[in-house]
Design a protein around this motif. Structure first.
Motif, PDB file in Angstrom:
ATOM      1  N   LEU B 390     -20.010 -20.560  24.508  1.00  0.00           N
ATOM      2  CA  LEU B 390     -20.702 -19.580  25.353  1.00  0.00           C
ATOM      3  C   LEU B 390     -22.206 -19.611  25.055  1.00  0.00           C
ATOM      4  O   LEU B 390     -22.628 -19.809  23.913  1.00  0.00           O
ATOM      5  N   LYS B 391     -22.949 -19.367  26.105  1.00  0.00           N
ATOM      6  CA  LYS B 391     -24.392 -19.314  25.963  1.00  0.00           C
ATOM      7  C   LYS B 391     -24.846 -17.877  26.145  1.00  0.00           C
ATOM      8  O   LYS B 391     -24.153 -17.073  26.774  1.00  0.00           O
ATOM      9  N   PRO B 392     -26.010 -17.559  25.644  1.00  0.00           N
ATOM     10  CA  PRO B 392     -26.522 -16.205  25.852  1.00  0.00           C
ATOM     11  C   PRO B 392     -26.667 -15.906  27.349  1.00  0.00           C
ATOM     12  O   PRO B 392     -27.114 -16.739  28.128  1.00  0.00           O
ATOM     13  N   LYS B 395     -21.314 -14.204  31.240  1.00  0.00           N
ATOM     14  CA  LYS B 395     -20.512 -12.993  31.468  1.00  0.00           C
ATOM     15  C   LYS B 395     -19.107 -13.198  30.915  1.00  0.00           C
ATOM     16  O   LYS B 395     -18.456 -14.203  31.225  1.00  0.00           O
ATOM     17  N   VAL B 396     -18.675 -12.231  30.137  1.00  0.00           N
ATOM     18  CA  VAL B 396     -17.317 -12.264  29.575  1.00  0.00           C
ATOM     19  C   VAL B 396     -16.623 -10.952  29.931  1.00  0.00           C
ATOM     20  O   VAL B 396     -17.147  -9.871  29.660  1.00  0.00           O
ATOM     21  N   LEU B 397     -15.466 -11.102  30.551  1.00  0.00           N
ATOM     22  CA  LEU B 397     -14.657  -9.921  30.890  1.00  0.00           C
ATOM     23  C   LEU B 397     -13.583  -9.739  29.827  1.00  0.00           C
ATOM     24  O   LEU B 397     -12.811 -10.676  29.562  1.00  0.00           O
ATOM     25  N   PHE B 418     -15.209  -9.431  19.112  1.00  0.00           N
ATOM     26  CA  PHE B 418     -16.341  -8.689  19.683  1.00  0.00           C
ATOM     27  C   PHE B 418     -17.622  -8.966  18.909  1.00  0.00           C
ATOM     28  O   PHE B 418     -18.703  -9.100  19.481  1.00  0.00           O
ATOM     29  N   ARG B 419     -17.464  -9.050  17.609  1.00  0.00           N
ATOM     30  CA  ARG B 419     -18.658  -9.336  16.809  1.00  0.00           C
ATOM     31  C   ARG B 419     -19.211 -10.727  17.131  1.00  0.00           C
ATOM     32  O   ARG B 419     -20.422 -10.931  17.208  1.00  0.00           O
ATOM     33  N   THR B 420     -18.326 -11.654  17.280  1.00  0.00           N
ATOM     34  CA  THR B 420     -18.768 -13.004  17.646  1.00  0.00           C
ATOM     35  C   THR B 420     -19.479 -12.998  18.991  1.00  0.00           C
ATOM     36  O   THR B 420     -20.525 -13.647  19.181  1.00  0.00           O
ATOM     37  N   LEU B 421     -18.911 -12.258  19.910  1.00  0.00           N
ATOM     38  CA  LEU B 421     -19.508 -12.196  21.257  1.00  0.00           C
ATOM     39  C   LEU B 421     -20.877 -11.530  21.222  1.00  0.00           C
ATOM     40  O   LEU B 421     -21.818 -11.945  21.921  1.00  0.00           O
ATOM     41  N   GLN B 422     -20.988 -10.505  20.407  1.00  0.00           N
ATOM     42  CA  GLN B 422     -22.284  -9.834  20.302  1.00  0.00           C
ATOM     43  C   GLN B 422     -23.316 -10.762  19.676  1.00  0.00           C
ATOM     44  O   GLN B 422     -24.492 -10.759  20.052  1.00  0.00           O
ATOM     45  N   GLU B 423     -22.864 -11.542  18.690  1.00  0.00           N
ATOM     46  CA  GLU B 423     -23.780 -12.500  18.076  1.00  0.00           C
ATOM     47  C   GLU B 423     -24.240 -13.548  19.080  1.00  0.00           C
ATOM     48  O   GLU B 423     -25.363 -14.041  19.000  1.00  0.00           O
ATOM     49  N   LEU B 500     -11.080 -12.586  28.776  1.00  0.00           N
ATOM     50  CA  LEU B 500     -10.343 -12.390  27.524  1.00  0.00           C
ATOM     51  C   LEU B 500      -9.377 -11.225  27.696  1.00  0.00           C
ATOM     52  O   LEU B 500      -9.792 -10.085  27.925  1.00  0.00           O
ATOM     53  N   VAL B 501      -8.104 -11.508  27.600  1.00  0.00           N
ATOM     54  CA  VAL B 501      -7.060 -10.494  27.787  1.00  0.00           C
ATOM     55  C   VAL B 501      -6.495 -10.130  26.420  1.00  0.00           C
ATOM     56  O   VAL B 501      -6.080 -11.009  25.658  1.00  0.00           O
TER      57      VAL B 501
END
Lengths: 203, 606
Positions: B390-392, B395-397, B418-423, B500-501
């Motif tokens: 993923l790049k900055p 969009k991730v649902l 979630f932490r990874t996604l926030q990073e 992401l489900v």
């Protein structure tokens, strides 16, 4: 006639949904409308079910049975939750915390009870069922996978042991795939029956 | 003879002038009922003036001889004189029962036709003979219908099984098969007009119920006769009907040739030794015929009664069994007492102790780092790789579709993701398909220091809403026009780089995979589930429908960033729980083996 009309509507809807999925560019917008109808009908059915549940508990209270105490608790909690949601709003953090603080411990306790009951059943299993190929296979497989999950064998870091573990861990996959294939066939047959109306009304 | 027949007003068919009922359609023909020489005007009132005429009064009057009743002493003027021929027949040596029957027959047939001598063959039948035949057929029909009714009642009682009077089922069946005398169909005799005033409307053999009962039991003793004369008694005791038939039928029955043939073929009846030689010659002549007829009728009745007798026999056997059981009540039984299986008190104590040890051990030992698997699972590695790609700004649902009970198994992994996604500084959209997801997301945000997570929102319609999102095609001009001002409601899954489900149910997994995933770009769907769903997910991963998944703590540990995970779970407690389950299973093995050994020892001791 009572059976024919719902059957006709269901068949027509299913064919339309299929057509919408096959030609999304032409029918996609209309398919959304049909799905909205389905959502509205489903929500109404849910409301009817809730009302029916509430009335059933209310009748139990009116009858004054022994179990009416639980019905009373249900009715009070239901009214409180409904009133809280209507007054405070579903998005209110306090309301969410209130509901979450009740529901989460209750469900976790239920799972804990299920674990205790299963542990007791593990002891009584062979006394009630006796020795049979099925019970022995169940007991042995449960033991094997419990031991593997413990992680003690993996600490050995032995290639043959790791190979055996890997092979054993593939066994549930085989069973799961067989189950999924069976479920797929079943779903296909049920869908065909629903489309053709076969078995509708047969008790 | 033909000109004497009368037409039935209903069906128009011919009937005898003496017939009381049309033989073709069954219409009552009382108005045609007449006999030659009948004195229609001579009506003798049976009921005294001033009293109401009813059945009880009628019966009472019939008992009074002075009113012409047949049960009392007949007056000279009331009964018709018996002819000399009949007087010869009734000699003092004739048994009393036979004389009663004959008297009865004479009263009913004063002309003496029915008791005509058997040897006298008449060349032609008179009208009265025809009436007699019709009557016989009628009586036979009545008896047959009564039998059928009794069988139907018995079946009805058997099928319903209800008994309002508390009478047992078997007794009710027996009663139904043997109706009480008052319930039996009244065999009405088409009385002649001149006799109708004198006769009651019902058959009466002249025997009381007590006498008949004695006869059935074989205890009846005629006055002035020795008790050893059993054959005569048996002959008499058949039934009321047989007595009557004996009195009425001999002349007719004796003329049936088939009966003689049957008798000769094997159904030969023993000669009636009870008949005394002192009896008159005509009686002696008539007795073989009577015995043959009785044998045939007995055979017929036996065949008819066989099912009833079988039923009675079975009921009798059951009654005996019940009687034996009742007699056994309260007596000492020699059956060895079966000891109930042990309640397993020791096992329960061990189980409770093990659980206590597990809980205390987990608390005392404290948190333990969940070990990272030496080789991470392929699906978990693919999941990790998918997020790393993923790049900055992507969009991730994230769809929360799990229950609070599974939160302890899922949320450690969700927190790490979630932490990874926030990073990665991606744009997160948080949705839930069920209301519980709203407050679960709240607790997730507050408990895991993820306050920067967006507010969760509910998808109306659950999976149907997701399906609507999934097949939305941005190239459709209709949809474009319709959704120009409501972008939120017509959100499309195609707008997200990753979906992401987070779910805990196999059904939900199947729905997502089979209805939604094929509308998404390849490998854009990821899942987080408890460990028990790993088997289900692996199928979809191997088929390429799923981009990757994390299932359970091992996968969460392989995902990295385990600081949050270690704060929430204890690997030691998990191991203790597994050990307890292993010990309980082994305990079950041992207990069962011990039971078997004890049972074997007892059997060997016996």
């Amino acid at each position: 006639m009572k059976r024919i009309i719902p059957l006709f509507v269901a068949t027509l809807t299913s064919f339309f949904v299929l057509a919408g999925l096959i030609w999304p560019v032409s029918l996609g917008g209309y398919l959304n409308i049909v799905l909205d109808w389905a959502i509205i009908v489903g929500a109404m059915a849910l409301l009817v079910a809730i009302a029916h549940l509430f009335l059933a508990q209310w009748r139990k209270i009116a009858r004054g049975n022994r179990s009416s105490f639980y019905s009373l608790v249900f009715v009070i909690v239901f009214l409180l939750s409904l009133g809280g949601g209507l007054v405070m709003g579903v998005d209110d953090p306090e309301y969410r915390l209130w509901i979450s603080s009740i529901q989460k411990p209750l469900e976790v306790s239920l799972l804990g009870l299920a674990a205790v009951v299963m542990a007791g059943a593990g002891v009584q299993f062979y006394r009630t069922r006796g020795w049979s190929p099925l019970t022995v296979a169940f007991g042995v497989s449960a033991l094997v996978f419990l031991v593997i999950d413990l992680g003690f064998l993996q600490v050995l870091n032995s290639p043959p042991v790791n190979a055996i573990i890997k092979t054993l861990q593939m066994l549930p996959l085989i069973g799961a795939r067989g189950l999924l294939i069976g479920m797929s066939f079943g779903a296909l047959i049920v869908a065909l029956k629903a489309l053709t109306g076969e078995g509708v009304g047969n008790d | 003879m033909t000109e004497e027949l009368r037409d039935c007003p209903h069906c128009g068919n011919k009937n005898l002038p003496t017939a009381s009922r049309c033989v073709h359609c069954g219409l009552e023909l009382e108005e045609f009922f007449s006999f030659e020489g009948q004195n229609d005007s001579g009506e003798v009132p049976l009921v005294p003036p001033g009293e109401e005429e009813g059945l009880p009064e009628l019966l009472r009057d019939l008992q009074q001889p002075d009113l012409g009743g047949i049960f009392g002493e007949p007056k000279e003027g009331d009964t018709r004189p018996i002819g000399e021929e009949e007087q010869k027949t009734v000699s003092p040596a004739v048994p009393e029962w036979l004389s009663r029957v004959r008297e009865r027959a004479k009263v009913e047939y004063p002309s003496g036709d029915p008791i005509r001598k058997t040897g006298a063959i008449e060349t032609g039948k008179t009208d009265r003979d025809r009436v007699s035949q019709e009557f016989d057929a009628w009586i036979a029909r009545l008896q047959e219908s009564a039998r059928r009714e009794a069988m139907l009642k018995a079946k009805a009682v058997r099928s319903s099984g209800l008994n309002e009077e508390g009478v047992p089922d078997w007794l009710q069946r027996v009663r139904e098969l043997h109706p009480k005398p008052e319930e039996r169909p009244t065999e009405e005799v088409p009385l002649k007009a001149d006799e109708a005033d004198e006769e009651p409307k019902g058959w009466d053999s002249g025997w009381s119920e007590e006498d008949l009962e004695k006869l059935r039991r074989g205890e009846y003793q005629e006055p002035g006769k020795p008790a050893s004369d059993h054959s005569e008694i048996e002959e008499t005791a058949d039934s009321d009907e047989s007595d009557l038939a004996e009195a009425e039928e001999p002349p007719v029955e004796h003329q049936i040739a088939e009966l003689d043939e049957e008798s000769a073929a094997g159904d030969r009846i023993e000669p009636d030794i009870s008949v005394k030689p002192e009896e008159t010659a005509e009686v002696a002549e008539s007795e073989p015929a009577e015995s043959e007829c009785e044998a045939v009728s007995e055979k017929k009745e036996t065949e008819d009664l066989q099912p009833d007798l079988l039923l009675l026999k079975s009921q009798y056997e059951r009654a005996n069994l019940l009687k034996q059981l009742i007699n056994q009540e309260g007596k000492a039984s020699f059956t060895p007492r079966i000891n109930p299986p042990a309640r397993g008190g020791a096992a329960q104590i061990i189980l409770a102790l093990l659980m206590l040890i597990g809980v205390i051990g987990a608390v005392l030992i404290g948190d333990a780092v969940w070990p990272r698997p030496a080789v991470p699972a392929l699906a978990a590695a693919a999941f990790k790789q998918s997020l790393e790609n993923l790049k900055p700004g992507d969009k991730v649902l994230v769809v929360l579709d799990y229950q609070p009970a599974a939160s302890a198994d899922i949320e450690p992994g969700v927190t790490a993701v979630f932490r990874t996604l926030q990073e990665k500084k991606v744009e997160i959209t948080l949705r839930t398909t069920q209301p519980t997801g709203l407050w679960l997301a709240d607790s997730l945000r507050s408990g895991s220091s993820l306050e920067t997570l967006p507010e969760p929102r509910l998808i109306p319609g659950g999976l149907l809403g997701m399906l609507k999102w999934a097949h939305y095609s941005p190239t459709n001009p209709v949809i474009r026009a319709a959704t120009s001002d409501s972008g939120e409601t017509m959100l499309s899954l195609h707008d997200f780089t990753r979906v992401l489900v987070v779910t805990d149910a196999s059904l939900s997994i199947a729905s997502w995979m089979e209805q939604v995933s094929h509308w998404l770009p390849p490998n854009s769907l990821l899942m987080i589930t408890p460990s028990q769903e790993a088997v289900t997910l692996s199928v979809y991963y191997d088929s390429g429908q799923l981009g990757g998944y994390l299932a359970g703590m091992s996968d969460f540990a392989s995902f990295d960033k385990l600081s949050a995970l270690n704060a929430q779970v204890s690997y030691r407690a998990y191991q203790v729980g597994l050990l307890i389950m292993i010990m309980l299973l082994l305990l079950g093995f041992v207990v069962k083996a011990d039971d078997d050994a004890n049972r074997k020892q007892k059997l060997e001791a016996k």
